[in-house]
Design a protein around this motif. Structure first.
Motif, PDB file in Angstrom:
ATOM      1  N   ARG A 131       0.831  -1.212   0.000  1.00 23.46           N
ATOM      2  CA  ARG A 131       0.000   0.000   0.000  1.00 23.46           C
ATOM      3  C   ARG A 131       0.864   1.259   0.000  1.00 23.46           C
ATOM      4  N   SER A 132       1.992   1.238   0.700  1.00 19.97           N
ATOM      5  CA  SER A 132       2.843   2.431   0.791  1.00 19.97           C
ATOM      6  C   SER A 132       3.449   2.812  -0.556  1.00 19.97           C
ATOM      7  N   ILE A 133       3.578   1.851  -1.474  1.00 15.95           N
ATOM      8  CA  ILE A 133       4.138   2.153  -2.797  1.00 15.95           C
ATOM      9  C   ILE A 133       3.068   2.169  -3.885  1.00 15.95           C
ATOM     10  N   GLY A 134       1.805   2.040  -3.489  1.00 14.49           N
ATOM     11  CA  GLY A 134       0.705   2.140  -4.453  1.00 14.49           C
ATOM     12  C   GLY A 134       0.376   0.861  -5.195  1.00 14.49           C
ATOM     13  N   ALA A 135       0.875  -0.275  -4.725  1.00 10.91           N
ATOM     14  CA  ALA A 135       0.567  -1.551  -5.388  1.00 10.91           C
ATOM     15  C   ALA A 135      -0.817  -2.033  -4.972  1.00 10.91           C
ATOM     16  N   VAL A 136      -1.560  -2.593  -5.924  1.00 12.71           N
ATOM     17  CA  VAL A 136      -2.881  -3.134  -5.622  1.00 12.71           C
ATOM     18  C   VAL A 136      -2.881  -4.665  -5.623  1.00 12.71           C
ATOM     19  N   TYR A 137      -1.789  -5.252  -6.067  1.00 18.72           N
ATOM     20  CA  TYR A 137      -1.615  -6.703  -6.032  1.00 18.72           C
ATOM     21  C   TYR A 137      -0.205  -7.019  -5.563  1.00 18.72           C
ATOM     22  N   ILE A 138      -0.063  -8.182  -4.935  1.00 18.79           N
ATOM     23  CA  ILE A 138       1.260  -8.730  -4.610  1.00 18.79           C
ATOM     24  C   ILE A 138       1.377 -10.059  -5.338  1.00 18.79           C
ATOM     25  N   HIS A 139       2.494 -10.239  -6.009  1.00 20.58           N
ATOM     26  CA  HIS A 139       2.802 -11.525  -6.612  1.00 20.58           C
ATOM     27  C   HIS A 139       3.930 -12.132  -5.798  1.00 20.58           C
ATOM     28  N   PHE A 140       3.607 -13.160  -5.004  1.00 18.77           N
ATOM     29  CA  PHE A 140       4.630 -13.907  -4.277  1.00 18.77           C
ATOM     30  C   PHE A 140       5.146 -14.977  -5.220  1.00 18.77           C
ATOM     31  N   ASP A 141       6.425 -14.926  -5.526  1.00 18.22           N
ATOM     32  CA  ASP A 141       7.044 -15.829  -6.490  1.00 18.22           C
ATOM     33  C   ASP A 141       8.298 -16.417  -5.862  1.00 18.22           C
ATOM     34  N   ARG A 142       8.435 -17.736  -5.948  1.00 17.91           N
ATOM     35  CA  ARG A 142       9.608 -18.378  -5.338  1.00 17.91           C
ATOM     36  C   ARG A 142      10.921 -17.914  -5.960  1.00 17.91           C
ATOM     37  N   ASP A 143      10.884 -17.410  -7.194  1.00 21.52           N
ATOM     38  CA  ASP A 143      12.101 -16.964  -7.875  1.00 21.52           C
ATOM     39  C   ASP A 143      12.299 -15.454  -7.847  1.00 21.52           C
ATOM     40  N   ALA A 144      11.401 -14.728  -7.194  1.00 23.19           N
ATOM     41  CA  ALA A 144      11.532 -13.266  -7.147  1.00 23.19           C
ATOM     42  C   ALA A 144      12.705 -12.874  -6.248  1.00 23.19           C
ATOM     43  N   ARG A 145      13.216 -11.690  -6.504  1.00 21.54           N
ATOM     44  CA  ARG A 145      14.316 -11.190  -5.681  1.00 21.54           C
ATOM     45  C   ARG A 145      13.844 -10.858  -4.283  1.00 21.54           C
ATOM     46  N   ARG A 146      14.757 -10.952  -3.359  1.00 22.86           N
ATOM     47  CA  ARG A 146      14.503 -10.604  -1.962  1.00 22.86           C
ATOM     48  C   ARG A 146      14.468  -9.084  -1.833  1.00 22.86           C
ATOM     49  N   ASP A 147      13.486  -8.562  -1.132  1.00 23.43           N
ATOM     50  CA  ASP A 147      13.355  -7.125  -0.893  1.00 23.43           C
ATOM     51  C   ASP A 147      13.926  -6.826   0.491  1.00 23.43           C
TER      52      ASP A 147
END
Length: 155
Positions: A131-147
């Motif tokens: 919400r703080s960055i304006g995203a309306v969806y989250i895609h949890f992906d096992r290969d996504a980079r670590r934030d």
């Protein structure tokens, strides 16, 4: 004006329907964009769907430009294994929609009115960040980079 259409679930009449799709990174826009759609359809209202009913849509103003939605791409490690297992098993009365894929899941980001106490802490933190960055969806992906701004759970 052309005749506009909409789709509804033939099982329950629900409007929260769609197709499986994948996102790609758009270097120029610096955000995720629709890469393509697959044949598989879904209904978040009843969970059952093999086809969609095509229906006329009441006349609405036409947008002068397309509406873009931001998707936050996160590693599945930003939630605990227990949370991911609950999402995969459709356990919990979640105040958001969940779409599972073989590598993770898509979640709609709930309104700020959702009580964080109703959510597991690791998931509540991800929603707050989205919400703080304006995203309306989250895609949890096992290969996504670590934030680095969020906790990471090794499982």
């Amino acid at each position: 004006m052309t005749n506009r259409i909409t789709y509804r679930c033939p099982n329950c009449g629900g409007q929260d329907c769609g197709w499986d799709a994948y996102a790609v990174w758009d270097d120029a826009e610096q955000m995720m964009a629709l890469g393509g759609a697959y044949d598989e359809m879904w209904c978040s209202d009843c969970g059952e769907l093999k086809s969609l009913d095509l229906m006329p849509l009441a006349e609405q103003p036409v947008l002068t430009r397309p509406m873009l939605l931001q998707v936050l791409d996160l590693s599945t490690g930003h939630v605990t294994k227990e949370v991911m297992d609950r999402l995969y098993d459709h356990q919990g009365n979640w105040p958001f929609s969940v779409k599972i894929d073989p590598y993770g899941c898509f979640l709609s980001v709930p309104d700020v009115d959702t009580d964080p106490a109703d959510l597991p802490p690791s998931l509540a933190q991800c929603f707050q960040y989205a919400r703080s960055i304006g995203a309306v969806y989250i895609h949890f992906d096992r290969d996504a980079r670590r934030d680095e701004t969020l906790p990471f759970y090794s499982w």
